[in-house]
Write an enzyme that holds these catalytic residues in place. Structure first.
Site, PDB file in Angstrom:
ATOM      1  N   CYS A   1       0.818  -1.216   0.000  1.00 56.52           N
ATOM      2  CA  CYS A   1       0.000   0.000   0.000  1.00 56.52           C
ATOM      3  C   CYS A   1       0.852   1.267   0.000  1.00 56.52           C
ATOM      4  O   CYS A   1       0.313   2.365  -0.145  1.00 56.52           O
ATOM      5  CB  CYS A   1      -0.941  -0.008   1.201  1.00 56.52           C
ATOM      6  SG  CYS A   1      -2.285  -1.201   1.020  1.00 56.52           S
TER       7      CYS A   1
ATOM      8  N   ASP B   1     -11.034  -4.414   2.516  1.00 62.73           N
ATOM      9  CA  ASP B   1     -11.926  -3.278   2.278  1.00 62.73           C
ATOM     10  C   ASP B   1     -13.377  -3.649   2.561  1.00 62.73           C
ATOM     11  O   ASP B   1     -14.148  -2.840   3.085  1.00 62.73           O
ATOM     12  CB  ASP B   1     -11.797  -2.794   0.831  1.00 62.73           C
ATOM     13  CG  ASP B   1     -10.519  -2.016   0.575  1.00 62.73           C
ATOM     14  OD1 ASP B   1      -9.897  -1.549   1.544  1.00 62.73           O
ATOM     15  OD2 ASP B   1     -10.146  -1.883  -0.605  1.00 62.73           O
TER      16      ASP B   1
END
Length: 353
Positions: free
Chosen positions: A23, A96
């Protein structure tokens, strides 16, 4: 660097990375916010969560008792082992949906790979990601690939949730406890591993954390009635907390000493190991963060460290905090009370020692 393999095969390494891996390869928030400001507004009675709120996934109601949740997340390799990087990317993408309180149903793989690369390396990435997703009950049923000099892999994930049980980032209230479910430091440890400065045992612990699903934590949060959550990924703990506070119309306070850190992360940060993602995160959020003079600089750096497959950050009403910790404990999830949401100013975060 030697890491635990996701597929048990021989270690292979990716081509040199142009950017941070995992990320940490995310576009910085300054450029992202500017680009998204030009997007058309999308509204409607059945669009429950759209692009305007910086939430973890989109949510569309299809029945009174059913909503579809969708997200996509891709990343460059964080580790020198492509298979393990693929597995981590899959867990990260599915996270997510967990952050929204949703149940994953299926995924589509998204991958870029060098035209002259070894197809066996691509196969390792795809297989490890598919295996990791299947362990979450989320089969990979198709996907798309392109040629690119830099390997990139992730998932587009679809899931379901009851419209009344969505966890979102704008449902916080002043006084809510902030509960974190994974330690910080994956970005710094990965950079330390790449430069040979991280201890193998600390790298192994970081990999184990990244491969740990947020599913049990999300189900425990739903059981306790939590309605405000996000996952801590590329923008770091502080960055994602500023989004929660801004969207909820609250301020926030973090107790730096209460924030859990992966073994070795603080020593590496104190020795000067940094990530480009953390620098971008800090530049963006500096005007929103009031840090006490007694907060150690390396700890403040770690609060901005981009996390890959980080934990959930849950905002829970004081009256439900005990039930949340009990539910997390029954689920075998470690959790730390790291701060509070406050009455304001909206979007600002105070960091105390």
């Amino acid at each position: 660097m030697t890491t635990a393999r996701a597929d048990g095969g021989a270690t292979t390494g990716p081509p040199p990375r142009r950017r941070g891996g995992g990320c940490g390869c995310k576009l910085g928030r300054t450029a992202l916010v500017e680009a998204l400001s030009l997007m058309p507004s999308v509204t409607g009675p059945d669009v429950l969560v759209g692009p305007g709120g910086s939430d973890d996934a989109a949510v569309v109601r299809v029945r009174d008792d059913l909503a579809i949740v969708a997200s996509v997340d891709v990343a460059t390799p964080l580790l020198d082992d492509l298979a393990t990087s693929g597995a981590v990317a899959a867990v990260n993408a599915i996270g997510d949906l967990h952050a929204m309180g949703a149940t994953p149903v299926l995924a589509l793989a998204v991958a870029a790979f060098p035209e002259d690369g070894d197809p066996r390396d691509l196969a390792r990435i795809l297989r490890a990601g598919a295996d990791a997703a299947l362990r979450e009950g989320c089969p990979v049923l198709g996907g798309h690939t392109i040629g690119d000099p830099e390997p990139t892999y992730g998932l587009a994930v679809i899931g379901t949730v009851h419209p009344d049980r969505i966890m979102r980032n704008d449902a916080g209230r002043p006084g809510d406890h902030l509960v974190l479910t994974k330690p910080l430091g994956t970005g710094v440890i990965a950079n330390g591993a790449a430069s040979g400065r991280a201890r193998p045992v600390d790298v192994e612990a970081a990999v184990a954390s990244m491969l740990t699903s947020n599913g049990p934590a999300a189900r425990a949060a739903a059981e306790a009635g939590v309605r405000c959550a996000t996952d801590v990924t590329g923008f770091g703990l502080v960055g994602h907390l500023t989004e929660v506070a801004a969207q909820s119309g609250t301020g926030a306070t973090i107790r730096a000493g209460a924030v859990p850190l992966l073994a070795g992360a603080r020593d590496l940060a104190a020795a000067g190991v940094r990530t480009g993602g953390a620098r971008r995160n800090r530049r963006y959020a500096d005007h929103l963060v009031d840090a006490g003079a007694d907060v150690a600089p390396e700890v403040l750096d770690l609060l901005h460290d981009p996390q890959t497959s980080g934990g959930l950050l849950l905002a829970v009403a004081p009256g439900r905090a005990g039930a949340l910790h009990d539910a997390l404990s029954r689920a075998g999830v470690d959790a730390w009370d790291v701060g509070r949401l406050t009455a304001g100013p909206a979007g600002r975060v105070a960091v105390t020692a």
